[in-house]
Write an enzyme that holds these catalytic residues in place. Structure first.
Site, mmCIF file in Angstrom:
data_model
loop_
_atom_site.group_PDB
_atom_site.id
_atom_site.type_symbol
_atom_site.label_atom_id
_atom_site.label_comp_id
_atom_site.label_asym_id
_atom_site.label_seq_id
_atom_site.Cartn_x
_atom_site.Cartn_y
_atom_site.Cartn_z
ATOM 1 N N LYS A 1 0.862 -1.188 0.000
ATOM 2 C CA LYS A 1 0.000 0.000 0.000
ATOM 3 C C LYS A 1 0.890 1.227 0.000
ATOM 4 O O LYS A 1 2.031 1.157 0.462
ATOM 5 C CB LYS A 1 -0.864 0.022 1.276
ATOM 6 C CG LYS A 1 -2.082 0.906 1.165
ATOM 7 C CD LYS A 1 -3.214 0.170 0.469
ATOM 8 C CE LYS A 1 -4.395 1.037 0.184
ATOM 9 N NZ LYS A 1 -5.545 0.237 -0.268
ATOM 10 N N ASP B 1 -6.935 4.400 -4.506
ATOM 11 C CA ASP B 1 -7.613 4.239 -3.212
ATOM 12 C C ASP B 1 -8.224 5.622 -2.940
ATOM 13 O O ASP B 1 -8.459 6.384 -3.894
ATOM 14 C CB ASP B 1 -6.608 3.816 -2.121
ATOM 15 C CG ASP B 1 -7.284 3.332 -0.840
ATOM 16 O OD1 ASP B 1 -7.737 2.186 -0.802
ATOM 17 O OD2 ASP B 1 -7.395 4.110 0.136
HETATM 18 P P1 NDP Z 1 -12.773 7.941 -2.941
HETATM 19 O O1 NDP Z 1 -11.703 8.935 -2.722
HETATM 20 O O2 NDP Z 1 -13.310 7.745 -4.300
HETATM 21 O O3 NDP Z 1 -14.007 8.255 -1.970
HETATM 22 C C1 NDP Z 1 -13.827 8.314 -0.598
HETATM 23 C C2 NDP Z 1 -15.139 8.738 0.032
HETATM 24 O O4 NDP Z 1 -15.052 8.547 1.434
HETATM 25 C C3 NDP Z 1 -15.449 10.215 -0.186
HETATM 26 O O5 NDP Z 1 -16.826 10.409 -0.219
HETATM 27 C C4 NDP Z 1 -14.824 10.853 1.057
HETATM 28 O O6 NDP Z 1 -15.391 12.098 1.412
HETATM 29 C C5 NDP Z 1 -15.146 9.825 2.100
HETATM 30 N N1 NDP Z 1 -14.124 9.904 3.170
HETATM 31 C C6 NDP Z 1 -12.797 9.745 3.023
HETATM 32 N N2 NDP Z 1 -12.169 9.933 4.184
HETATM 33 C C7 NDP Z 1 -13.133 10.214 5.081
HETATM 34 C C8 NDP Z 1 -13.106 10.496 6.449
HETATM 35 N N3 NDP Z 1 -11.963 10.539 7.143
HETATM 36 N N4 NDP Z 1 -14.306 10.705 7.068
HETATM 37 C C9 NDP Z 1 -15.470 10.666 6.352
HETATM 38 N N5 NDP Z 1 -15.539 10.412 5.041
HETATM 39 C C10 NDP Z 1 -14.392 10.186 4.416
HETATM 40 O O7 NDP Z 1 -12.196 6.572 -2.361
HETATM 41 P P2 NDP Z 1 -12.685 5.074 -2.633
HETATM 42 O O8 NDP Z 1 -14.141 5.024 -2.870
HETATM 43 O O9 NDP Z 1 -11.766 4.488 -3.614
HETATM 44 O O10 NDP Z 1 -12.328 4.399 -1.231
HETATM 45 C C11 NDP Z 1 -13.273 4.298 -0.167
HETATM 46 C C12 NDP Z 1 -12.877 3.179 0.763
HETATM 47 O O11 NDP Z 1 -12.828 1.937 0.035
HETATM 48 C C13 NDP Z 1 -11.491 3.314 1.398
HETATM 49 O O12 NDP Z 1 -11.525 2.749 2.695
HETATM 50 C C14 NDP Z 1 -10.605 2.442 0.510
HETATM 51 O O13 NDP Z 1 -9.466 1.993 1.184
HETATM 52 C C15 NDP Z 1 -11.579 1.318 0.195
HETATM 53 N N6 NDP Z 1 -11.285 0.519 -0.984
HETATM 54 C C16 NDP Z 1 -11.129 1.099 -2.209
HETATM 55 C C17 NDP Z 1 -10.901 0.310 -3.311
HETATM 56 C C18 NDP Z 1 -10.799 0.877 -4.686
HETATM 57 O O14 NDP Z 1 -10.685 0.096 -5.627
HETATM 58 N N7 NDP Z 1 -10.883 2.190 -4.880
HETATM 59 C C19 NDP Z 1 -10.755 -1.139 -3.201
HETATM 60 C C20 NDP Z 1 -11.010 -1.657 -1.882
HETATM 61 C C21 NDP Z 1 -11.229 -0.838 -0.823
HETATM 62 P P3 NDP Z 1 -14.533 13.437 1.236
HETATM 63 O O15 NDP Z 1 -14.618 13.768 -0.215
HETATM 64 O O16 NDP Z 1 -15.194 14.451 2.110
HETATM 65 O O17 NDP Z 1 -13.133 13.127 1.683
HETATM 66 O O1 2IT Z 2 -7.837 -1.533 -0.876
HETATM 67 C C1 2IT Z 2 -7.766 -1.999 -2.024
HETATM 68 O O2 2IT Z 2 -7.920 -3.210 -2.240
HETATM 69 C C2 2IT Z 2 -7.525 -1.078 -3.133
HETATM 70 N N1 2IT Z 2 -7.439 0.117 -2.906
HETATM 71 C C3 2IT Z 2 -7.355 -1.605 -4.522
HETATM 72 C C4 2IT Z 2 -5.976 -2.128 -4.733
HETATM 73 C C5 2IT Z 2 -5.624 -2.511 -6.147
HETATM 74 O O3 2IT Z 2 -4.435 -2.824 -6.336
HETATM 75 O O4 2IT Z 2 -6.464 -2.534 -7.033
#
Ligand code: NDP
Ligand code: 2IT
Length: 453
Positions: A126, A166
């Protein structure tokens, strides 16, 4: 905890002092692994746990860049290369002000088990930065990404370490970083996943985490002869994972009534339909707006600002059948978990990484809620990243249908693995123990095969 596991946890807290998120992630896994450590003496002999809690490599670096006001900015960059037992290090990059070594290590640690569950050849890692993308211009984001990659490029490679997105890192940032990697190395390779479809990306990668979450949750509901049809659902966040979770839920006949960001949440009792979701997608991805703007477009919905340092999050006190935390770590504490349970929730499945704290998890398990832990339920994103790597190696582009059907199969396989392992070593239907144990055994056996490295 047993004495062995207890001693290992003590070492973790001593050697990584103050890294509370890392402690939390390790504690949860160690708790699940107790029966395995007893059943497999070879894991103790080969010091598998001691090795797994120590990153193979931890890189921290300076990222200087110049903002639009021509002021020099300094951020901190990280890449934690946790385990290469099963394949090249693989895992996302997070750009968020809260990023620090503890958060990077917890995410890298979780990623090792998650990637193992996919059954693909993927190690775990990561990375990211404390850079705050909010309110930055496209050019500022580009300059930051270029500077970040100017250091990171020497540590990564299509066969070494393959980052992805992420929080705060989506298609735009992957594009800027890919461009800089190519420019420095003069190589067009699959060094990042989440690329644009015309230049090495995969269909369904943007959708994969959200879709995978709902495929897995559908499998969980099936064990109780239930479906999503007519279910009221809470989704937190309004980013990549949240919006494609919502899309799949709408497609399956569920009614999603909330979305949020770090300032607050919207409640739309009528349900967020396809048209409203299209509006939010445009609002977030193109206008880069805030979820509060939703009520200007749809005035029947309500907006609730959420204060920080509150005891509980009112979003989780809305009555619903299913809840999908898709924003960030520790967004559900024990009060939130209790509120969800008191309001009759039947399923909680995690799109975000470690969104429920340990007390919350215990409550869900005690009350027999269908509770899907992140490393199993959100594995669809990295799984399709693995499929993107396969397509890059073979220089082929699979169609949407093929990628989607592979994703469904992978999620189903993970679901079965969780249930089989919880049946065998823990309590029937405990997906937490099932995921931790199944993920661990595959990595542990690979480590034994590969000697003391
Ligand atoms: P994005 O940046 O696209 O979206 C994140 C969302 O979460 C935004 O709405 C953001 O709001 C909100 N957020 C972030 N930090 C906080 C906080 N501290 N408190 C409240 N709201 C918060 O990210 P993703 O959708 O990609 O990721 C979301 C989650 O999913 C994370 O935990 C990530 O690790 C996990 N994840 C992502 C994957 C991927 O493929 N993208 C894969 C697997 C897991 P704001 O705009 O106000 O910050
Ligand atoms: O938390 C996760 O699994 C991710 N942010 C996606 C990682 C990836 O390599 O696609």
């Amino acid at each position: 905890m047993s004495e062995i596991v207890d001693n290992i946890f003590k070492v973790v807290t001593q050697k990584n002092s103050g890294e509370v998120e890392f402690h939390q992630a390790v504690h949860e896994v160690l708790h699940s692994l107790e029966p395995i450590i007893d059943a497999y003496p070879e894991f103790r002999y080969h010091k598998i746990l001691e090795r797994m809690i120590e990153p193979e490599r931890l890189i921290s670096f300076r990222v200087p860049w110049v903002n639009d006001a021509e002021e020099l900015q300094i951020n901190r960059g990280f890449r934690v290369e946790m385990s290469s037992a099963l394949g090249p290090y693989k895992g996302g990059l997070r750009f968020h002000v809260s990023v620090n070594q503890s958060i990077m290590k917890f995410l890298a640690f979780e990623q090792v088990f998650k990637n193992s569950l996919t059954g693909l050849s993927l190690g775990g890692g990561k990375g990211g930065s404390d850079f705050n993308p909010k309110g930055k211009s496209d050019l500022e984001v580009m300059r930051f990404c270029q500077s970040f990659m100017t250091e990171l490029y020497r540590h990564i490679g299509e066969k070494t370490d393959v980052p992805a997105g992420d929080i705060g890192v989506g298609g735009r940032e992957i594009g800027f970083m890919f461009g800089q990697y190519k420019r420095i190395t003069n190589q067009f390779t699959g060094v990042l996943t989440g690329k644009g479809i015309e230049w090495g990306g995969s269909y369904i990668r943007p959708e994969a985490t959200g879709y995978g979450l709902i495929y897995f949750s559908g499998n969980m509901l099936e064990t109780r002869n239930e479906t999503f049809e007519g279910k009221t659902c809470l989704v937190s966040g309004s980013g990549n994972v949240s919006l494609f979770t919502t899309e799949k839920l709408i497609e399956l006949g569920a009614k999603v009534i909330t979305l949020s960001d770090s300032n607050g949440f919207i409640l739309d009792e009528e349900g967020i339909d396809r048209k409203k979701l299209d509006y939010v997608m445009k609002l977030k991805n193109i206008q880069r707006g805030r979820i509060a703007e939703y009520i200007e477009e749809y005035p029947k919905a309500k907006y609730f600002p959420v204060e920080h340092n509150r005891d509980s999050n009112p979003l989780w006190n809305v009555k619903a059948d299913c809840a999908f935390p898709c924003a960030t770590q520790n967004e559900i504490n024990e009060i939130d978990a209790k509120n969800l349970i008191d309001n009759g929730v039947i399923l909680v499945a995690e799109g975000a990484n470690m969104p429920t704290n340990e007390e919350g998890v215990e409550l869900f398990l005690d009350k027999g809620i269908l509770y899907g832990p992140a490393k199993a339920t959100n594995a669809g994103g990295v799984a399709v990243s693995g499929l993107e790597m396969s397509q890059n190696s073979s220089r082929l582009l699979w169609d949407r249908k093929k990628v989607d059907s592979e994703l469904k199969n992978i999620m189903k396989r993970i679901h079965t693995l969780c249930l089989d392992n919880s049946d065998r070593y823990s309590t029937k239907g405990n997906y937490v123990d099932g995921a931790n144990i199944a993920g661990f055994i595959r990595v542990a056996e690979a480590m034994i095969d590969q000697g003391y490295v």
